[in-house]
Design a protein around this motif. Structure first.
Motif, PDB file in Angstrom:
ATOM      1  N   LYS A   1       0.623   8.061  16.334  1.00 28.88           N
ATOM      2  CA  LYS A   1      -0.582   7.850  15.427  1.00 28.88           C
ATOM      3  C   LYS A   1      -1.541   6.643  15.935  1.00 28.88           C
ATOM      4  N   LYS A   2      -0.837   5.788  16.448  1.00 28.30           N
ATOM      5  CA  LYS A   2      -1.613   4.730  16.904  1.00 28.30           C
ATOM      6  C   LYS A   2      -2.014   4.740  18.148  1.00 28.30           C
TER       7      LYS A   2
ATOM      8  N   TYR B   1       6.099  17.051  13.472  1.00 28.45           N
ATOM      9  CA  TYR B   1       5.753  15.705  12.544  1.00 28.45           C
ATOM     10  C   TYR B   1       6.169  14.382  12.993  1.00 28.45           C
TER      11      TYR B   1
ATOM     12  N   GLY C   1       9.035  13.152  -1.231  1.00 30.88           N
ATOM     13  CA  GLY C   1      10.150  12.562  -2.165  1.00 30.88           C
ATOM     14  C   GLY C   1       9.510  11.251  -3.009  1.00 30.88           C
TER      15      GLY C   1
ATOM     16  N   LYS D   1       0.870  -1.370  -0.050  1.00 27.91           N
ATOM     17  CA  LYS D   1       0.046  -0.082  -0.039  1.00 27.91           C
ATOM     18  C   LYS D   1       0.836   1.310   0.115  1.00 27.91           C
TER      19      LYS D   1
ATOM     20  N   ASN E   1       4.440  17.238  -0.328  1.00 31.82           N
ATOM     21  CA  ASN E   1       4.108  17.889   1.302  1.00 31.82           C
ATOM     22  C   ASN E   1       5.197  18.397   2.086  1.00 31.82           C
ATOM     23  N   GLU E   2       6.246  18.583   1.500  1.00 30.11           N
ATOM     24  CA  GLU E   2       7.545  19.047   2.365  1.00 30.11           C
ATOM     25  C   GLU E   2       7.309  20.393   2.986  1.00 30.11           C
TER      26      GLU E   2
ATOM     27  N   ASP F   1      23.535  23.389  -4.149  1.00 29.13           N
ATOM     28  CA  ASP F   1      22.147  22.613  -3.966  1.00 29.13           C
ATOM     29  C   ASP F   1      22.120  21.856  -2.508  1.00 29.13           C
TER      30      ASP F   1
ATOM     31  N   LEU G   1      12.712  20.527  -7.367  1.00 32.14           N
ATOM     32  CA  LEU G   1      11.258  20.071  -6.961  1.00 32.14           C
ATOM     33  C   LEU G   1      10.594  21.108  -7.726  1.00 32.14           C
TER      34      LEU G   1
ATOM     35  N   LYS H   1       4.703   9.507  15.085  1.00 35.15           N
ATOM     36  CA  LYS H   1       4.926   8.058  16.336  1.00 35.15           C
ATOM     37  C   LYS H   1       3.712   7.728  17.054  1.00 35.15           C
TER      38      LYS H   1
ATOM     39  N   ILE I   1      21.696  20.784 -11.405  1.00 36.97           N
ATOM     40  CA  ILE I   1      22.459  19.862 -10.487  1.00 36.97           C
ATOM     41  C   ILE I   1      23.706  19.505 -10.734  1.00 36.97           C
TER      42      ILE I   1
ATOM     43  N   ALA J   1       6.900   6.633   1.206  1.00 40.44           N
ATOM     44  CA  ALA J   1       6.622   7.789   2.260  1.00 40.44           C
ATOM     45  C   ALA J   1       7.664   8.907   2.065  1.00 40.44           C
TER      46      ALA J   1
ATOM     47  N   LEU K   1      11.397  11.200   2.114  1.00 43.24           N
ATOM     48  CA  LEU K   1      12.324  11.300   2.882  1.00 43.24           C
ATOM     49  C   LEU K   1      12.323  10.729   4.368  1.00 43.24           C
ATOM     50  N   ASP K   2      13.127   9.988   4.819  1.00 42.27           N
ATOM     51  CA  ASP K   2      13.188   9.303   6.213  1.00 42.27           C
ATOM     52  C   ASP K   2      12.895  10.465   7.242  1.00 42.27           C
ATOM     53  N   ILE K   3      11.579  10.380   7.663  1.00 44.15           N
ATOM     54  CA  ILE K   3      11.707  11.505   8.708  1.00 44.15           C
ATOM     55  C   ILE K   3      12.797  11.328   9.909  1.00 44.15           C
TER      56      ILE K   3
HETATM   57  C1  LIG Z   1      18.354  17.331  -6.398  1.00 47.54           C
HETATM   58  C2  LIG Z   1      17.545  16.413  -6.712  1.00 47.54           C
HETATM   59  C3  LIG Z   1      16.851  15.850  -5.379  1.00 47.54           C
HETATM   60  C4  LIG Z   1      16.207  14.707  -6.012  1.00 47.54           C
HETATM   61  C5  LIG Z   1      15.546  13.991  -4.677  1.00 47.54           C
HETATM   62  C6  LIG Z   1      14.980  14.625  -3.793  1.00 47.54           C
HETATM   63  C7  LIG Z   1      14.135  13.523  -2.862  1.00 47.54           C
HETATM   64  C8  LIG Z   1      13.375  14.047  -1.997  1.00 47.54           C
HETATM   65  C9  LIG Z   1      12.557  15.134  -2.518  1.00 47.54           C
HETATM   66  C10 LIG Z   1      11.678  15.913  -1.898  1.00 47.54           C
HETATM   67  C11 LIG Z   1      11.928  15.778  -0.382  1.00 47.54           C
HETATM   68  C12 LIG Z   1      10.856  15.611   0.391  1.00 47.54           C
HETATM   69  C13 LIG Z   1      10.724  15.657   1.662  1.00 47.54           C
HETATM   70  C14 LIG Z   1       9.894  14.591   2.276  1.00 47.54           C
HETATM   71  O1  LIG Z   1       9.848  13.778   1.496  1.00 47.54           O
HETATM   72  S1  LIG Z   1       9.598  14.740   3.985  1.00 47.54           S
HETATM   73  C15 LIG Z   1       8.567  13.110   4.060  1.00 47.54           C
HETATM   74  C16 LIG Z   1       7.303  13.060   3.604  1.00 47.54           C
HETATM   75  N1  LIG Z   1       6.454  12.261   3.872  1.00 47.54           N
HETATM   76  C17 LIG Z   1       5.396  12.076   4.762  1.00 47.54           C
HETATM   77  O2  LIG Z   1       5.030  13.164   5.268  1.00 47.54           O
HETATM   78  C18 LIG Z   1       4.950  10.783   4.796  1.00 47.54           C
HETATM   79  C19 LIG Z   1       4.374  10.550   6.284  1.00 47.54           C
HETATM   80  N2  LIG Z   1       3.888   9.375   6.423  1.00 47.54           N
HETATM   81  C20 LIG Z   1       2.557   8.789   6.363  1.00 47.54           C
HETATM   82  O3  LIG Z   1       1.683   9.801   6.103  1.00 47.54           O
HETATM   83  C21 LIG Z   1       2.045   7.739   6.463  1.00 47.54           C
HETATM   84  O4  LIG Z   1       2.813   6.994   7.448  1.00 47.54           O
HETATM   85  C22 LIG Z   1       1.637   7.016   5.317  1.00 47.54           C
HETATM   86  C23 LIG Z   1       2.799   6.894   4.246  1.00 47.54           C
HETATM   87  C24 LIG Z   1       0.305   7.705   4.795  1.00 47.54           C
HETATM   88  C25 LIG Z   1       1.315   5.294   5.522  1.00 47.54           C
HETATM   89  O5  LIG Z   1       0.570   5.302   6.659  1.00 47.54           O
HETATM   90  P1  LIG Z   1       0.106   4.111   7.449  1.00 47.54           P
HETATM   91  O6  LIG Z   1      -0.137   2.914   6.687  1.00 47.54           O
HETATM   92  O7  LIG Z   1      -1.263   4.236   8.437  1.00 47.54           O
HETATM   93  O8  LIG Z   1       1.288   3.708   8.235  1.00 47.54           O
HETATM   94  P2  LIG Z   1       1.990   4.438   9.592  1.00 47.54           P
HETATM   95  O9  LIG Z   1       1.729   5.740   9.379  1.00 47.54           O
HETATM   96  O10 LIG Z   1       1.627   3.879  10.777  1.00 47.54           O
HETATM   97  O11 LIG Z   1       3.697   4.276   9.199  1.00 47.54           O
HETATM   98  C26 LIG Z   1       4.152   2.935   9.403  1.00 47.54           C
HETATM   99  C27 LIG Z   1       5.731   3.320  10.148  1.00 47.54           C
HETATM  100  O12 LIG Z   1       6.401   3.949   9.147  1.00 47.54           O
HETATM  101  C28 LIG Z   1       6.835   5.358   9.659  1.00 47.54           C
HETATM  102  N3  LIG Z   1       6.873   6.315   8.692  1.00 47.54           N
HETATM  103  C29 LIG Z   1       5.995   6.682   7.844  1.00 47.54           C
HETATM  104  N4  LIG Z   1       6.238   7.802   7.309  1.00 47.54           N
HETATM  105  C30 LIG Z   1       7.714   7.821   7.413  1.00 47.54           C
HETATM  106  C31 LIG Z   1       8.978   8.589   6.935  1.00 47.54           C
HETATM  107  N5  LIG Z   1       8.626   9.458   5.928  1.00 47.54           N
HETATM  108  N6  LIG Z   1       9.884   8.283   7.317  1.00 47.54           N
HETATM  109  C32 LIG Z   1      10.247   7.529   8.310  1.00 47.54           C
HETATM  110  N7  LIG Z   1       9.279   6.851   8.932  1.00 47.54           N
HETATM  111  C33 LIG Z   1       7.903   6.769   8.587  1.00 47.54           C
HETATM  112  C34 LIG Z   1       5.555   5.500  10.631  1.00 47.54           C
HETATM  113  O13 LIG Z   1       6.153   6.342  11.731  1.00 47.54           O
HETATM  114  C35 LIG Z   1       5.478   3.942  11.426  1.00 47.54           C
HETATM  115  O14 LIG Z   1       6.489   3.573  12.204  1.00 47.54           O
HETATM  116  P3  LIG Z   1       6.429   2.845  13.449  1.00 47.54           P
HETATM  117  O15 LIG Z   1       5.631   1.474  13.318  1.00 47.54           O
HETATM  118  O16 LIG Z   1       7.733   2.965  14.237  1.00 47.54           O
HETATM  119  O17 LIG Z   1       5.437   3.768  14.313  1.00 47.54           O
END
Ligand SMILES: CCCCCCCC/C=C\C=C\CC(=O)SCCNC(=O)CCNC(=O)[C@H](O)C(C)(C)COP(=O)(O)OP(=O)(O)OC[C@H]1O[C@@H](n2cnc3c(N)ncnc32)[C@H](O)[C@@H]1OP(=O)(O)O
Length: 285
Positions: free
Chosen positions: A284-285, A277, A138, A87, A160-161, A257, A172, A282, A250, A91, A93-95
């Motif tokens: 959420k559950k 965030y 990402g 599913k 959504n960054e 960059d 981006l 964390k 780049i 998600a 970048l690793d938060i």
């Molecule tokens: C110059 C060129 C560059 C090119 C490359 C660039 C690449 C990057 C580009 C852009 C940068 C962007 C910044 C970001 O990406 S910031 C991150 C944005 N992501 C989010 O906001 C997503 C957050 N997560 C969620 O919304 C949900 O977790 C979802 C994905 C919808 C899944 O929901 P669900 O199925 O209910 O699962 P859980 O929420 O329970 O998650 C399961 C466990 O995973 C952990 N988790 C979720 N997301 C992340 C994440 N992004 N990083 C690390 N861990 C994450 C969550 O905490 C749960 O962990 P645990 O079981 O230990 O509680």
């Protein structure tokens, strides 16, 4: 030929395993990107495999880069980028890395992301994203730099960054600005909007909305098939002309960059937002 079972074959590097039809089963796939090459079509399916959510860290970026190197070396006809999760495509970048890192680790993270970006965006073959789940931050971006996107109904996609408190990196903005109509790009980037696949298809963020992963793969294959009768040199020259601005940016401004990204992440405001965030995720559950 069974293509759904993982088979043991030579390990390409520490994080990438090629799947092929050699009949030696392995119990568990632990590599970060799985490669399955269809011998008939020549297309490689690359499945991100950093469960549970394919959050992007240095290792996953490097595994993606290595997988693309392998596809280049084997003169691939095309790549389908997807995920092993039922599913989640990715998600973003690793938060955890954004929350607990420092300027050195954030530099390394962005450096690795730039490399993976260039491998995908400047590949000598087309890439199609089979978005089989949520594609956030990402995760959305990596689908956007493919040549085509088919997304399964019922999930969300978007950059959504801004909601995580990070100012949008220049590339981006450039790519979102080219893909989406201007007004939608502006709203999406400044509000961090997440879209349903149906909404995303109306603004060019995805090309096709499908019912499941199998249909997404079929659509991706059909897209890649369109290139079979066109000389790839002509396609690549044309594509590089279209994509030159971002690629040159780049290549010519790599360190700037990286510095911009680190500055954006380490600001007090961004760190406070990332902390909230992270805690919300964390709790959420
Ligand atoms: C110059 C060129 C560059 C090119 C490359 C660039 C690449 C990057 C580009 C852009 C940068 C962007 C910044 C970001 O990406 S910031 C991150 C944005 N992501 C989010 O906001 C997503 C957050 N997560 C969620 O919304 C949900 O977790 C979802 C994905 C919808 C899944 O929901 P669900 O199925 O209910 O699962 P859980 O929420 O329970 O998650 C399961 C466990 O995973 C952990 N988790 C979720 N997301 C992340 C994440 N992004 N990083 C690390 N861990 C994450 C969550 O905490 C749960 O962990 P645990 O079981 O230990 O509680």
């Amino acid at each position: 030929m069974s293509r759904n079972i993982l088979f043991l074959s030579k390990t390409i590097n520490s994080n990438v395993r090629r799947l092929c039809t050699t009949p030696t089963p392995v119990q568990k796939a632990e590599k970060l990107v799985l490669i399955d090459v269809n011998d008939k079509t020549g297309y490689g399916t690359l499945s991100m495999n950093r469960l549970p959510v394919n959050s992007l860290n240095v290792e996953l970026f490097n595994a993606l880069s290595d997988a693309y190197d392998e596809m280049e070396k084997n003169k691939s006809r095309g790549v389908i980028l997807t995920s092993t999760s039922p599913k989640i495509f990715s998600a973003g970048l690793d938060i955890n890395d954004l929350y607990s890192g420092d300027s050195k680790s954030w530099s390394e993270l962005w450096d690795a992301s730039q490399e993976a970006f260039l491998k995908i965006y400047d590949a000598s073959f087309p890439s199609a994203a089979a978005i089989n789940g949520h594609a956030i931050g990402g995760g959305c971006f990596f689908s956007m730099i493919c040549d085509y996107r088919a997304m399964v109904k019922g999930y969300q996609i978007g950059l959504n960054e801004i909601q995580v408190g990070i100012a949008l990196p220049k590339v981006l903005v450039m790519i979102m600005g080219k893909l989406l109509p201007r007004r939608h790009a502006e709203i999406s980037l400044t509000q961090g909007t997440l879209y349903s696949p149906e909404q995303a298809s109306k603004i060019n963020l995805v090309d096709d909305v499908v019912v499941d992963k199998a249909e997404a793969i079929i659509k991706c294959e059909a897209f890649l098939n369109k290139f079979r009768k066109i000389p790839m040199d002509a396609v690549n020259t044309t594509k590089r002309t279209i994509r030159r601005e971002e690629i040159d940016y780049i290549r010519n401004n790599k360190q700037k960059d990286i510095d911009d990204f680190v500055k954006a992440v380490e600001s007090v405001e961004a760190q406070n937002t990332i902390k909230m965030y992270y805690q919300a995720l964390k709790n959420k559950k």
